[in-house]
Write a protein that holds these residues in place. Structure first.
Motif, PDB file in Angstrom:
ATOM      1  N   SER A   1     -58.852  84.560   7.069  1.00 26.84           N
ATOM      2  CA  SER A   1     -59.000  83.243   6.855  1.00 26.84           C
ATOM      3  C   SER A   1     -57.815  82.321   6.784  1.00 26.84           C
ATOM      4  O   SER A   1     -57.857  81.110   7.262  1.00 26.84           O
ATOM      5  CB  SER A   1     -59.829  83.059   5.475  1.00 26.84           C
ATOM      6  N   LEU A   2     -56.797  82.743   6.415  1.00 22.43           N
ATOM      7  CA  LEU A   2     -55.548  81.865   6.320  1.00 22.43           C
ATOM      8  C   LEU A   2     -55.061  81.620   7.553  1.00 22.43           C
ATOM      9  O   LEU A   2     -54.920  80.476   8.063  1.00 22.43           O
ATOM     10  CB  LEU A   2     -54.274  82.566   5.511  1.00 22.43           C
ATOM     11  N   ALA A   3     -55.046  82.599   8.668  1.00 17.97           N
ATOM     12  CA  ALA A   3     -54.709  82.597  10.034  1.00 17.97           C
ATOM     13  C   ALA A   3     -55.438  81.309  10.619  1.00 17.97           C
ATOM     14  O   ALA A   3     -55.163  80.574  11.536  1.00 17.97           O
ATOM     15  CB  ALA A   3     -54.670  83.617  10.659  1.00 17.97           C
ATOM     16  N   SER A   4     -56.960  81.560  10.601  1.00 18.69           N
ATOM     17  CA  SER A   4     -57.936  80.850  11.064  1.00 18.69           C
ATOM     18  C   SER A   4     -57.619  79.088  10.618  1.00 18.69           C
ATOM     19  O   SER A   4     -57.990  78.247  11.379  1.00 18.69           O
ATOM     20  CB  SER A   4     -59.313  81.096  10.741  1.00 18.69           C
ATOM     21  N   ALA A   5     -57.576  79.030   9.113  1.00 19.83           N
ATOM     22  CA  ALA A   5     -57.110  77.838   8.628  1.00 19.83           C
ATOM     23  C   ALA A   5     -55.984  76.980   8.964  1.00 19.83           C
ATOM     24  O   ALA A   5     -55.663  75.882   9.413  1.00 19.83           O
ATOM     25  CB  ALA A   5     -57.010  77.849   7.142  1.00 19.83           C
ATOM     26  N   LEU A   6     -54.803  77.914   9.306  1.00 19.93           N
ATOM     27  CA  LEU A   6     -53.734  77.509  10.276  1.00 19.93           C
ATOM     28  C   LEU A   6     -53.926  76.953  11.408  1.00 19.93           C
ATOM     29  O   LEU A   6     -53.259  75.902  11.633  1.00 19.93           O
ATOM     30  CB  LEU A   6     -52.426  78.463   9.892  1.00 19.93           C
ATOM     31  N   GLU A   7     -54.465  77.846  11.962  1.00 23.89           N
ATOM     32  CA  GLU A   7     -55.018  77.364  13.466  1.00 23.89           C
ATOM     33  C   GLU A   7     -55.741  76.120  13.588  1.00 23.89           C
ATOM     34  O   GLU A   7     -55.626  75.301  14.661  1.00 23.89           O
ATOM     35  CB  GLU A   7     -55.679  78.650  14.331  1.00 23.89           C
ATOM     36  N   SER A   8     -56.634  76.055  12.853  1.00 29.17           N
ATOM     37  CA  SER A   8     -57.523  74.843  12.798  1.00 29.17           C
ATOM     38  C   SER A   8     -56.700  73.594  12.397  1.00 29.17           C
ATOM     39  O   SER A   8     -56.995  72.735  12.924  1.00 29.17           O
ATOM     40  CB  SER A   8     -58.682  74.997  11.769  1.00 29.17           C
ATOM     41  N   LYS A   9     -55.918  73.700  11.414  1.00 29.31           N
ATOM     42  CA  LYS A   9     -55.228  72.468  11.153  1.00 29.31           C
ATOM     43  C   LYS A   9     -53.944  72.149  12.064  1.00 29.31           C
ATOM     44  O   LYS A   9     -53.593  70.979  12.550  1.00 29.31           O
ATOM     45  CB  LYS A   9     -54.593  72.737   9.754  1.00 29.31           C
ATOM     46  N   PHE A  10     -53.237  73.119  12.537  1.00 30.41           N
ATOM     47  CA  PHE A  10     -52.179  73.023  13.352  1.00 30.41           C
ATOM     48  C   PHE A  10     -52.001  73.089  14.633  1.00 30.41           C
ATOM     49  O   PHE A  10     -51.131  73.014  15.447  1.00 30.41           O
ATOM     50  CB  PHE A  10     -50.879  73.620  12.680  1.00 30.41           C
ATOM     51  N   GLY A  11     -53.170  73.847  15.149  1.00 32.38           N
ATOM     52  CA  GLY A  11     -53.537  74.126  16.622  1.00 32.38           C
ATOM     53  C   GLY A  11     -53.166  75.480  17.068  1.00 32.38           C
ATOM     54  O   GLY A  11     -53.905  76.221  17.689  1.00 32.38           O
ATOM     55  N   SER A  12     -52.103  76.186  16.064  1.00 34.56           N
ATOM     56  CA  SER A  12     -51.609  77.591  16.460  1.00 34.56           C
ATOM     57  C   SER A  12     -50.701  77.728  15.222  1.00 34.56           C
ATOM     58  O   SER A  12     -49.979  76.949  14.566  1.00 34.56           O
ATOM     59  CB  SER A  12     -50.972  77.683  17.824  1.00 34.56           C
ATOM     60  N   PHE A  13     -50.615  79.148  15.160  1.00 30.10           N
ATOM     61  CA  PHE A  13     -49.654  79.834  14.202  1.00 30.10           C
ATOM     62  C   PHE A  13     -48.341  79.193  14.583  1.00 30.10           C
ATOM     63  O   PHE A  13     -47.157  78.864  13.650  1.00 30.10           O
ATOM     64  CB  PHE A  13     -49.914  81.213  13.892  1.00 30.10           C
ATOM     65  N   ALA A  14     -47.848  79.065  16.013  1.00 26.44           N
ATOM     66  CA  ALA A  14     -46.443  78.961  16.380  1.00 26.44           C
ATOM     67  C   ALA A  14     -46.128  77.522  16.126  1.00 26.44           C
ATOM     68  O   ALA A  14     -45.090  76.995  15.477  1.00 26.44           O
ATOM     69  CB  ALA A  14     -46.430  79.137  17.822  1.00 26.44           C
ATOM     70  N   ASN A  15     -47.264  76.771  15.960  1.00 18.95           N
ATOM     71  CA  ASN A  15     -47.156  75.182  15.851  1.00 18.95           C
ATOM     72  C   ASN A  15     -46.817  74.927  14.324  1.00 18.95           C
ATOM     73  O   ASN A  15     -46.062  73.982  13.907  1.00 18.95           O
ATOM     74  CB  ASN A  15     -47.959  74.353  16.178  1.00 18.95           C
ATOM     75  N   PHE A  16     -47.608  75.758  13.505  1.00 18.36           N
ATOM     76  CA  PHE A  16     -47.425  75.676  12.072  1.00 18.36           C
ATOM     77  C   PHE A  16     -45.911  75.826  11.660  1.00 18.36           C
ATOM     78  O   PHE A  16     -45.474  75.493  10.983  1.00 18.36           O
ATOM     79  CB  PHE A  16     -48.577  76.475  11.613  1.00 18.36           C
ATOM     80  N   LYS A  17     -45.589  76.962  12.315  1.00 20.77           N
ATOM     81  CA  LYS A  17     -44.102  77.569  12.231  1.00 20.77           C
ATOM     82  C   LYS A  17     -43.053  76.466  12.485  1.00 20.77           C
ATOM     83  O   LYS A  17     -42.151  76.159  11.837  1.00 20.77           O
ATOM     84  CB  LYS A  17     -43.684  78.759  12.661  1.00 20.77           C
ATOM     85  N   SER A  18     -43.182  75.827  13.397  1.00 27.10           N
ATOM     86  CA  SER A  18     -42.344  74.727  13.902  1.00 27.10           C
ATOM     87  C   SER A  18     -42.432  73.402  13.017  1.00 27.10           C
ATOM     88  O   SER A  18     -41.410  72.781  12.585  1.00 27.10           O
ATOM     89  CB  SER A  18     -42.836  74.188  15.253  1.00 27.10           C
ATOM     90  N   VAL A  19     -43.579  73.075  12.432  1.00 27.27           N
ATOM     91  CA  VAL A  19     -43.964  71.950  11.546  1.00 27.27           C
ATOM     92  C   VAL A  19     -43.145  72.222  10.312  1.00 27.27           C
ATOM     93  O   VAL A  19     -42.424  71.466   9.752  1.00 27.27           O
ATOM     94  CB  VAL A  19     -45.252  71.728  11.528  1.00 27.27           C
ATOM     95  N   PHE A  20     -43.494  73.674   9.746  1.00 25.17           N
ATOM     96  CA  PHE A  20     -42.577  74.019   8.389  1.00 25.17           C
ATOM     97  C   PHE A  20     -41.425  74.040   8.751  1.00 25.17           C
ATOM     98  O   PHE A  20     -40.630  73.489   7.685  1.00 25.17           O
ATOM     99  CB  PHE A  20     -43.395  75.261   7.995  1.00 25.17           C
ATOM    100  N   SER A  21     -40.675  74.918   9.714  1.00 21.03           N
ATOM    101  CA  SER A  21     -39.493  74.743   9.779  1.00 21.03           C
ATOM    102  C   SER A  21     -38.554  73.585   9.893  1.00 21.03           C
ATOM    103  O   SER A  21     -37.661  73.197   9.252  1.00 21.03           O
ATOM    104  CB  SER A  21     -38.990  75.533  11.072  1.00 21.03           C
ATOM    105  N   GLU A  22     -39.445  72.748  10.477  1.00 18.04           N
ATOM    106  CA  GLU A  22     -38.732  71.062  10.599  1.00 18.04           C
ATOM    107  C   GLU A  22     -38.804  70.480   9.203  1.00 18.04           C
ATOM    108  O   GLU A  22     -37.600  69.616   9.057  1.00 18.04           O
ATOM    109  CB  GLU A  22     -39.360  70.177  11.539  1.00 18.04           C
ATOM    110  N   ALA A  23     -39.695  70.949   8.578  1.00 11.69           N
ATOM    111  CA  ALA A  23     -39.669  70.127   7.049  1.00 11.69           C
ATOM    112  C   ALA A  23     -38.526  70.690   6.289  1.00 11.69           C
ATOM    113  O   ALA A  23     -38.027  69.919   5.379  1.00 11.69           O
ATOM    114  CB  ALA A  23     -41.023  70.717   6.268  1.00 11.69           C
ATOM    115  N   GLY A  24     -38.246  71.924   6.563  1.00  9.15           N
ATOM    116  CA  GLY A  24     -37.153  72.654   5.941  1.00  9.15           C
ATOM    117  C   GLY A  24     -35.807  72.236   6.448  1.00  9.15           C
ATOM    118  O   GLY A  24     -34.968  71.615   5.513  1.00  9.15           O
TER     119      GLY A  24
END
Length: 254
Positions: A146-169
């Motif tokens: 469910s977490l993977a699905s939620a991340l993909e739904s919100k950010f488009g893909s897990f890779a995109n989530f990683k990019s957004v999170f990494s940029e925040a850091g």
């Protein structure tokens, strides 16, 4: 008749304490993850409730190598994090905080407490979450279910989530943290906080339940990466404990 300054101070202190009874705010963060903190004791074995004492590190200092070196882990845990725990308890005693209750209960009123308590409560909580959020590296390390699905739904893909999170850091000016947060409307968001603040605090610009936090203070990476924070963040993804983050997500969604 002149008022007694000492009595006035006592009145204000007692009033502040009374207002801190789990003042995180159900309208902002209405979930069983935080609701469980209302009655839970720090002695109850609950991985989602934080006590005032430092827990044992859940792995050896060398477990996260080569991405996080053993020397950094030892210093980080035994010096920096241990100091936050000690100073938190000193401040809590001085300010009359009930240390038998979960630490999460004080964050909703942290703006009315001392700077020492705010900094060290945040430092202790953030690090206790940080240790649990990592494990030995695995190939193709990413969430499922469910977490993977939620991340993909919100950010488009897990890779995109990683990019957004990494940029925040990477873009957090000075010292602080990057966070994956579940908001009160059950939406995921990425944010960051300065110093040792976190999204549970009433001083945070974005408030919600922290699911995953990344320490971007220099002491978390400088021995190995020097000033290359971006390299540290890129490598840190190899040791994220997605099973633990999934459990936090599932409980917070209830």
């Amino acid at each position: 008749m002149k008022s007694n300054p000492q009595s006035r101070r006592a009145f204000l202190l007692n009033g502040t304490k009374a207002s801190l009874a789990f003042s995180i705010g159900s309208t902002v963060i209405g979930s069983s993850l935080l609701s469980s903190c209302k009655t839970a004791s720090k002695n109850i074995s609950n991985p989602f409730v934080t006590g005032f004492e430092q827990k044992p590190l859940p792995y050896d200092y060398k477990t996260l190598e080569p991405y996080i070196d053993a020397q950094t882990m030892e210093i980080h845990y035994t010096k920096h994090a241990a100091a936050y725990a000690k100073n938190l308890n000193d401040a809590a005693i001085a300010e009359g905080i009930d240390r038998s209750k979960p630490l999460e209960q004080i964050f909703g009123g942290i703006s009315r407490m001392s700077e020492k308590l705010r900094n060290n409560a945040g430092g202790h909580y953030n690090h206790e979450l940080f240790w649990q959020s990592m494990r030995a590296s695995r190939s193709d390390n990413k969430p499922g279910g469910s977490l993977a699905s939620a991340l993909e739904s919100k950010f488009g893909s897990f890779a995109n989530f990683k990019s957004v999170f990494s940029e925040a850091g990477k873009n957090r000016f000075g010292s602080g943290w990057a966070w994956l947060v579940l908001m009160g409307d059950k939406q995921l968001i990425v944010t960051s906080t300065p110093n040792q603040d976190n999204p549970l605090m009433d001083v945070a610009g974005t408030r919600g339940i922290p699911l995953l936090g990344l320490d971007v203070w220099e002491h978390a990476y400088y021995l190995k990466y020097q000033n290359k924070r971006a390299d540290y963040i890129d490598n840190w993804w190899n040791v994220v404990n997605w099973e633990y983050i999934q459990k936090r997500f599932d409980m917070a969604m209830k």
